[in-house]
Design a protein around this motif. Structure first.
Motif, PDB file in Angstrom:
ATOM      1  N   VAL A 323      44.476  15.261  70.042  1.00 22.03           N
ATOM      2  CA  VAL A 323      42.524  14.159  68.866  1.00 22.03           C
ATOM      3  C   VAL A 323      41.586  14.029  70.015  1.00 22.03           C
ATOM      4  O   VAL A 323      42.033  12.666  70.630  1.00 22.03           O
ATOM      5  N   GLN A 324      40.548  14.137  69.328  1.00 17.97           N
ATOM      6  CA  GLN A 324      39.668  14.021  70.093  1.00 17.97           C
ATOM      7  C   GLN A 324      38.471  13.088  69.321  1.00 17.97           C
ATOM      8  O   GLN A 324      38.618  13.078  68.273  1.00 17.97           O
ATOM      9  N   TYR A 325      37.049  12.746  69.447  1.00 16.31           N
ATOM     10  CA  TYR A 325      36.612  11.589  68.778  1.00 16.31           C
ATOM     11  C   TYR A 325      34.832  12.187  69.254  1.00 16.31           C
ATOM     12  O   TYR A 325      34.274  11.873  70.554  1.00 16.31           O
ATOM     13  N   GLY A 326      33.906  11.541  67.785  1.00 16.22           N
ATOM     14  CA  GLY A 326      32.895  12.604  68.192  1.00 16.22           C
ATOM     15  C   GLY A 326      31.998  11.408  67.349  1.00 16.22           C
ATOM     16  O   GLY A 326      32.076  11.295  66.621  1.00 16.22           O
ATOM     17  N   CYS A 327      30.759  12.020  67.399  1.00 13.82           N
ATOM     18  CA  CYS A 327      29.339  11.224  67.126  1.00 13.82           C
ATOM     19  C   CYS A 327      29.639  12.209  65.881  1.00 13.82           C
ATOM     20  O   CYS A 327      28.828  12.905  65.827  1.00 13.82           O
ATOM     21  N   ALA A 376      35.930  17.904  61.740  1.00 16.54           N
ATOM     22  CA  ALA A 376      36.380  16.558  61.826  1.00 16.54           C
ATOM     23  C   ALA A 376      37.011  15.879  60.916  1.00 16.54           C
ATOM     24  O   ALA A 376      37.194  16.242  59.204  1.00 16.54           O
ATOM     25  N   ARG A 377      37.888  14.433  61.099  1.00 14.52           N
ATOM     26  CA  ARG A 377      38.569  14.445  59.603  1.00 14.52           C
ATOM     27  C   ARG A 377      38.044  12.578  59.596  1.00 14.52           C
ATOM     28  O   ARG A 377      37.226  11.612  60.282  1.00 14.52           O
ATOM     29  N   ASP A 388      28.372   7.709  62.945  1.00 17.97           N
ATOM     30  CA  ASP A 388      30.184   6.645  62.667  1.00 17.97           C
ATOM     31  C   ASP A 388      30.383   7.606  63.618  1.00 17.97           C
ATOM     32  O   ASP A 388      30.416   8.572  64.498  1.00 17.97           O
ATOM     33  N   THR A 389      31.164   7.002  64.267  1.00 20.74           N
ATOM     34  CA  THR A 389      32.303   7.675  65.058  1.00 20.74           C
ATOM     35  C   THR A 389      34.057   8.385  64.387  1.00 20.74           C
ATOM     36  O   THR A 389      34.654   7.284  63.696  1.00 20.74           O
ATOM     37  N   VAL A 390      34.077   9.601  64.319  1.00 25.47           N
ATOM     38  CA  VAL A 390      35.481   9.967  63.546  1.00 25.47           C
ATOM     39  C   VAL A 390      35.994  10.702  64.549  1.00 25.47           C
ATOM     40  O   VAL A 390      35.530  11.147  65.900  1.00 25.47           O
ATOM     41  N   ALA A 391      37.344  10.841  64.191  1.00 26.24           N
ATOM     42  CA  ALA A 391      38.506  11.772  64.555  1.00 26.24           C
ATOM     43  C   ALA A 391      37.992  13.467  64.420  1.00 26.24           C
ATOM     44  O   ALA A 391      37.797  13.693  63.226  1.00 26.24           O
ATOM     45  N   TYR A 393      39.553  17.448  65.410  1.00 27.10           N
ATOM     46  CA  TYR A 393      40.308  18.409  66.237  1.00 27.10           C
ATOM     47  C   TYR A 393      39.756  19.771  66.503  1.00 27.10           C
ATOM     48  O   TYR A 393      39.317  20.513  65.932  1.00 27.10           O
TER      49      TYR A 393
END
Length: 400
Positions: A323-327, A376-377, A388-391, A393
């Motif tokens: 799982v990755q993270y982004g803004c 985005a989760r 905000d930063t969220v996980a 897929y």
């Protein structure tokens, strides 16, 4: 409701890894899963060779303004003579390094005439020489059992002379869509009917993961039609995926049909949006996963919950991708009582990953599926704002 991560974990272990392997020609191995650990049969490169078109010399022979007689011209695939002191051998990319040479001078760094080769830019000792075994050493592990074979893996295997490898048998999947209102694309349609997009969509998703869709059937809302379809699917497939018909309406007949066939259906309400209703059954030792009928919901549930089960049953080592993270880039606040999975585009830059949602996030917006490259989760009961930063897929990894 069942937490999303719990549902994902349960589905990932609902099937068994394969036990049957088969020989596969390397040319047909893309998308297959290795059934054996592969080791290097030789050093790579197998001998020192030139990384450039140029001239092999002894570094000690270099002197400014000095011309080195050209002893030989040696192309890739030819065996060079041992290099004589004070001379040079003309090489080409991939040519073996002659015995006695320790440096290659690029052709651009000098000039050759009848008197020999003059080096016009001081060389670096050992330059432009690919050393034996610098890439792969004989006996080292190349690829692990359970590895997904792609073009890069095929290149590595070919470089070691493997013409055939042992892979697991392809996972056989059956897909069953349900509903009186559905028509196959291409048929004339009236207003109360819709075209069946779930069947073609799920077939494409399963085949993109290297599985074989043996059957993609459709059943109308009768017990007889469902029983006939299940009889075919359970006889020929390792895994059955159904779409729709597992709620509690008068024509939701999938659950009683599964029970008639000796299965027990565990109906979940998963804490996710879209895709809350999901069911899992076992019939004759084969898993049956029931997806919601909405195409967007079916896409998300298959992509995030069912693909780990496929990977387990294919024999893959990595069942759940990273799982990755982004803004998140949004123009409003978000807060839901379930984990929401937004269809987004992920834009990568030196500053990180920006996740831009599709303007319409309704579960009936099929046009969002070819547009989005990720999900985005948004965690349940958490207020999320722009920046905000969220996980997220990345579907390039989750749908392969």
């Amino acid at each position: 409701m069942l937490e999303f991560d719990v549902a994902q974990s349960r589905l990932a272990t609902a099937g068994s890894p394969p036990s049957i392997a088969e020989a596969c020609p390397l040319a047909e191995a893309r998308g297959r899963i290795l059934a054996q650990t592969i080791f290097a049969t030789s050093d790579l490169p197998p001998a020192d060779n030139s990384a450039m078109d140029g001239y092999a010399i002894r570094y000690a022979d270099y002197a400014a303004g000095k011309r080195l007689p050209v002893q030989q011209r040696c192309f890739a695939g030819e065996a060079p003579q041992p290099l004589q002191a004070g001379k040079a051998i003309r090489l080409f990319t991939g040519s073996l390094i002659p015995e006695g040479a320790d440096t290659v001078v690029m052709q651009e760094d000098g000039n050759e005439n009848d008197d020999g080769f003059e080096i016009q830019r001081p060389p670096v000792q050992g330059a432009h020489v690919r050393r034996r075994g610098e890439d792969v050493l004989k006996g080292n592990q190349l690829l692990a059992k359970g590895c997904l074979i792609g073009p890069g893996e095929i290149a590595l295997l070919a470089s070691q002379g493997y013409a055939e490898i042992s892979v697991y048998s392809r996972l056989k999947i059956g897909i069953l869509t349900t509903g009186d209102e559905l028509l196959n694309p291409g048929q004339p349609r009236s207003d109360e009917q819709i075209y069946n997009s779930n069947g073609p969509m799920l077939t494409a998703m399963a085949e993109a993961m290297g599985a074989t869709v043996v059957h993609c059937l459709h059943a109308v809302d009768t017990s007889e039609s469902l029983r006939e379809a299940f009889a075919i699917l359970l006889a020929d497939c390792d895994l059955v995926v159904t779409v729709g018909g597992v709620s509690v309406g008068e024509k939701d007949l999938v659950k009683p049909t599964i029970e008639e066939l000796g299965g027990t259906l565990d109906l979940w309400r998963v804490c996710m949006k879209p895709g809350k209703p999901v069911a899992l059954a076992q019939i004759r030792g084969k898993p049956v996963v029931c997806l919601p009928g909405n195409p967007v919901s079916a896409f998300v549930v298959f992509g995030l919950l069912v693909t780990p089960l496929l990977r387990t049953m294919q024999g893959r080592t990595q069942v759940i991708p990273d799982v990755q993270y982004g803004c998140l880039a949004i123009d409003r606040r978000l807060k839901e009582n379930r984990d929401e999975f937004l269809r987004v585009r992920a834009d990568y830059s030196s500053r990180g990953v920006t996740l831009s949602p599709y303007p319409q996030q309704g579960s009936g917006i099929i046009s969002s599926l070819p547009w989005a490259g990720a999900l985005a989760r948004i965690p349940a009961n958490m207020e999320v704002h722009d920046g905000d930063t969220v996980a997220f897929y990345d579907l390039r990894h989750w749908l392969r």
